[in-house]
Design an enzyme around this catalytic site. Structure first.
Site, mmCIF file in Angstrom:
data_model
loop_
_atom_site.group_PDB
_atom_site.id
_atom_site.type_symbol
_atom_site.label_atom_id
_atom_site.label_comp_id
_atom_site.label_asym_id
_atom_site.label_seq_id
_atom_site.Cartn_x
_atom_site.Cartn_y
_atom_site.Cartn_z
ATOM 1 C CE LYS A 148 -25.518 7.381 27.158
ATOM 2 N NZ LYS A 148 -25.849 6.480 28.117
ATOM 3 C CB THR B 126 -15.885 13.464 30.744
ATOM 4 O OG1 THR B 126 -17.159 12.728 30.848
ATOM 5 C CG2 THR B 126 -16.615 15.134 31.334
ATOM 6 C CB SER C 130 -21.716 7.451 27.143
ATOM 7 O OG SER C 130 -21.439 6.984 27.975
ATOM 8 C CE LYS D 232 -26.667 14.164 34.825
ATOM 9 N NZ LYS D 232 -25.417 13.923 34.659
ATOM 10 C CG ASN E 36 -14.239 9.766 37.376
ATOM 11 O OD1 ASN E 36 -13.216 8.561 37.835
ATOM 12 N ND2 ASN E 36 -15.566 9.130 37.082
ATOM 13 C CE LYS F 104 -23.878 17.548 28.706
ATOM 14 N NZ LYS F 104 -23.527 16.836 29.909
HETATM 15 P P1 NAD Z 1 -16.101 12.688 41.207
HETATM 16 O O1 NAD Z 1 -17.369 12.441 42.113
HETATM 17 O O2 NAD Z 1 -15.308 11.349 40.431
HETATM 18 O O3 NAD Z 1 -15.605 14.186 41.267
HETATM 19 C C1 NAD Z 1 -15.920 15.008 42.059
HETATM 20 C C2 NAD Z 1 -14.712 16.181 42.389
HETATM 21 O O4 NAD Z 1 -15.454 17.248 42.837
HETATM 22 C C3 NAD Z 1 -13.868 15.280 43.592
HETATM 23 O O5 NAD Z 1 -12.796 15.970 43.404
HETATM 24 C C4 NAD Z 1 -15.033 16.129 44.908
HETATM 25 O O6 NAD Z 1 -14.110 16.057 46.082
HETATM 26 C C5 NAD Z 1 -14.672 18.013 44.708
HETATM 27 N N1 NAD Z 1 -16.012 18.092 44.835
HETATM 28 C C6 NAD Z 1 -17.488 17.922 45.702
HETATM 29 N N2 NAD Z 1 -18.094 18.745 46.061
HETATM 30 C C7 NAD Z 1 -17.653 19.353 45.668
HETATM 31 C C8 NAD Z 1 -17.986 20.843 46.107
HETATM 32 N N3 NAD Z 1 -19.247 21.188 46.947
HETATM 33 N N4 NAD Z 1 -16.415 21.936 46.219
HETATM 34 C C9 NAD Z 1 -15.250 21.517 45.243
HETATM 35 N N5 NAD Z 1 -14.662 20.232 45.354
HETATM 36 C C10 NAD Z 1 -16.714 19.363 44.790
HETATM 37 O O7 NAD Z 1 -16.885 13.345 40.012
HETATM 38 P P2 NAD Z 1 -17.004 13.230 38.442
HETATM 39 O O8 NAD Z 1 -17.332 12.265 37.311
HETATM 40 O O9 NAD Z 1 -15.792 14.116 38.591
HETATM 41 O O10 NAD Z 1 -18.159 14.982 37.811
HETATM 42 C C11 NAD Z 1 -17.987 16.286 37.862
HETATM 43 C C12 NAD Z 1 -18.442 17.147 37.761
HETATM 44 O O11 NAD Z 1 -18.942 16.244 35.960
HETATM 45 C C13 NAD Z 1 -20.002 16.755 37.491
HETATM 46 O O12 NAD Z 1 -20.816 17.995 37.900
HETATM 47 C C14 NAD Z 1 -20.797 16.122 36.527
HETATM 48 O O13 NAD Z 1 -22.448 15.542 36.686
HETATM 49 C C15 NAD Z 1 -20.382 16.218 35.448
HETATM 50 N N6 NAD Z 1 -19.849 16.225 34.279
HETATM 51 C C16 NAD Z 1 -19.637 14.073 34.810
HETATM 52 C C17 NAD Z 1 -19.855 13.318 33.266
HETATM 53 C C18 NAD Z 1 -18.624 12.052 33.664
HETATM 54 O O14 NAD Z 1 -17.698 10.836 32.767
HETATM 55 N N7 NAD Z 1 -18.260 11.416 34.692
HETATM 56 C C19 NAD Z 1 -19.824 14.085 32.034
HETATM 57 C C20 NAD Z 1 -20.066 14.865 31.898
HETATM 58 C C21 NAD Z 1 -20.618 16.150 32.961
#
Ligand code: NAD
Length: 462
Positions: A80, A201, A394, A116, A255, A104
């Site tokens: 997953k 999250t 999920s 992944k 997100n 995790k």
């Molecule tokens: P997203 O694409 O919705 O948002 C990412 C945010 O980070 C945006 O605001 C973007 O502008 C910013 N960003 C991108 N590159 C950047 C940089 N170099 N410097 C500063 N800001 C930057 O992504 P998300 O779903 O919010 O995921 C963010 C992190 O959380 C990732 O590492 C992802 O693996 C982790 N994560 C997400 C989830 C989920 O359910 N979406 C779950 C677990 C972990």
């Protein structure tokens, strides 16, 4: 934290476990051998698939784009893990993220292993039609490795429920007549998704922090003799004065980051104000706090945060506009990292002013920086504990696909909290009652202990 650092920490944590009692249900004399055999299994990855997706684009003609699905380990259940669209996607990054998923899922005792996926594109440079084509081709390429009882992807950085709905559509075409609802999670609600997944999250990330504060504020915990004096003093300084406002900074406003910031903005038990938020191009800062609800409304239509006075006026938000990286070193008490990897590393670790750091993103702090921050008395809540809300929800979505039950948003978030809290209790208890290394190390040992036990029970250790 990079791939080699994750493997290094697995090695250290396994060596530590091997000296503990009752690691697996084996006799003591076999335990060292079993632990060494488990270490080799968990430091290597079950399957790495790389392929190229051929797509016809309006601006650049035909492109061949690297794409990955990496399955680390499935001893605790079906593989997953999310699929990300980012220009920085590469094999080592995806493998690292797959290993973190195994850890995790085990930490939270979910019936999943770790995987992944990723495609090496900046999704902002592609039209909706092209993204649809790329998403469907990803499923065509990796079809033999995916499925509801084998490997179940979800959204991640740069992907969302629309991406997943396209992928489910292609999965159905490839497998006519087969069950498909449990093949992906993070679908739209209309397509069998669970209510509240998008916010999960961010809510869970904030909960991993607020639970620690609430727990610490409870009289019983305060009376416990602290083995971790520096961290205890940090909590004392931050949370003992009732009138003191806690200044929060959040990196990333997607997100995870936007919802985490919103949770802090509306948090009632202790006074919090969000003084800074950022995205890939901007940091917005105001010492009196930012209106997060208004910024969420603005980004819902503009995608990015306001970058100049005109855009701030349109958002009806007062703020100073600073460079994107300013958020990391801004004067704040708590820093949530919710963007990308490798943000706090040797070159900037000494400049961090926040005393509590929370990894909403995966792997934003290097191993060296983590050790350094711990020695400075900071509290670093690591990714595998902080950002598990998404995969827990999920799991509810996947369970929902097997039954007729439909969760309300409130029930989803309630169930998520119920699943997270026993792990918080176990991990914080272990951390504060020992002097061993970091909170991340504690999470790794709790998670690995379960994985070793499962490997042993499945007869995989010699
Ligand atoms: P997203 O694409 O919705 O948002 C990412 C945010 O980070 C945006 O605001 C973007 O502008 C910013 N960003 C991108 N590159 C950047 C940089 N170099 N410097 C500063 N800001 C930057 O992504 P998300 O779903 O919010 O995921 C963010 C992190 O959380 C990732 O590492 C992802 O693996 C982790 N994560 C997400 C989830 C989920 O359910 N979406 C779950 C677990 C972990």
């Amino acid at each position: 934290m990079e791939l080699k650092e994750t493997k290094q920490l697995i090695e250290t944590a396994m060596d530590h476990l091997s000296s503990q009692s009752n690691v697996c249900s084996s006799s003591e004399e076999n335990q060292a051998n079993y632990c060494s055999s488990a270490k080799e299994i968990l430091k290597t990855t079950d399957k790495i698939v790389k392929s190229y997706i051929r797509v016809s684009t309006e601006k650049e003609g035909i492109l061949r784009i690297p794409a990955y699905r990496i399955q680390h380990n499935n001893i605790s259940g079906y593989y997953k893990g999310g699929i990300r669209f980012s220009e920085y996607v590469n094999e080592k990054e995806v493998e690292n993220l797959a290993i973190l998923m195994t850890l995790k899922n085990s930490l939270y005792r979910l019936p999943f292993g770790g995987a992944k996926g990723g495609i090496s594109i900046d999704p902002r440079k592609f039209s909706e039609k092209e993204l649809n084509q790329i998403s469907r081709k990803y499923v065509q390429r990796f079809a033999p490795d995916l499925g509801p009882s084998h490997d179940i992807p979800a959204p991640d950085l740069g992907t969302n429920e629309q991406t997943i709905d396209w992928m489910v559509g292609e999965y159905k075409t490839i497998h006519p007549g087969k069950s498909y609802h449990g093949s992906f999670t993070g679908k739209s609600v209309a397509n069998g998704g669970v209510r509240g997944r998008r916010e999960a999250t961010g809510i869970g990330t904030f909960l991993s922090y607020s639970w620690l504060i609430d727990d610490w504020l409870s009289e019983q915990r305060k009376q416990n003799a602290p083995n971790r004096t520096p961290q205890w003093q940090t909590l004392n300084r931050l949370f003992n004065e009732e009138e003191k406002e806690i200044r929060v900074a959040v990196q990333g406003f997607g997100n995870v980051g936007s919802i985490t910031a919103q949770q802090a903005f509306h948090y009632e038990k202790t006074r919090h104000k969000v003084v800074a938020v950022s995205d890939r191009s901007t940091t917005l800062y105001h010492p009196n706090g930012l209106d997060i609800d208004k910024l969420i409304t603005y980004t819902a239509t503009h995608h990015d945060l306001p970058t100049n006075l005109e855009e701030l006026a349109e958002a009806r938000v007062e703020a100073h506009v600073l460079p994107a990286e300013a958020v990391l070193t801004i004067d704040a008490d708590v820093l949530f990292l919710a963007a990308v990897e490798d943000q706090i590393v040797a070159s900037n670790m000494a400049d961090i002013s926040a005393k509590v750091l929370v990894e909403g993103a995966n792997a934003p702090i290097s191993l060296e920086a983590d050790d350094y921050l711990e020695k400075q008395g900071n509290i670093v809540i690591p990714d595998i504990m902080a950002n598990a809300g998404g995969v827990i929800v999920s799991y509810l979505e996947w369970k929902q696909s097997l039954t007729e039950e439909r969760y309300s948003k409130e029930k989803t978030h309630h169930e998520m909290a119920e699943q997270m809290i026993p792990t918080f209790e176990a991990v914080y208890q272990a951390y504060f009652s020992s002097t061993e290394k970091t909170l991340r190390f504690t999470c790794f040992t709790v998670s690995l202990r379960r994985l070793v036990d499962l490997l042993y029970r499945h007869g995989k250790l010699y």
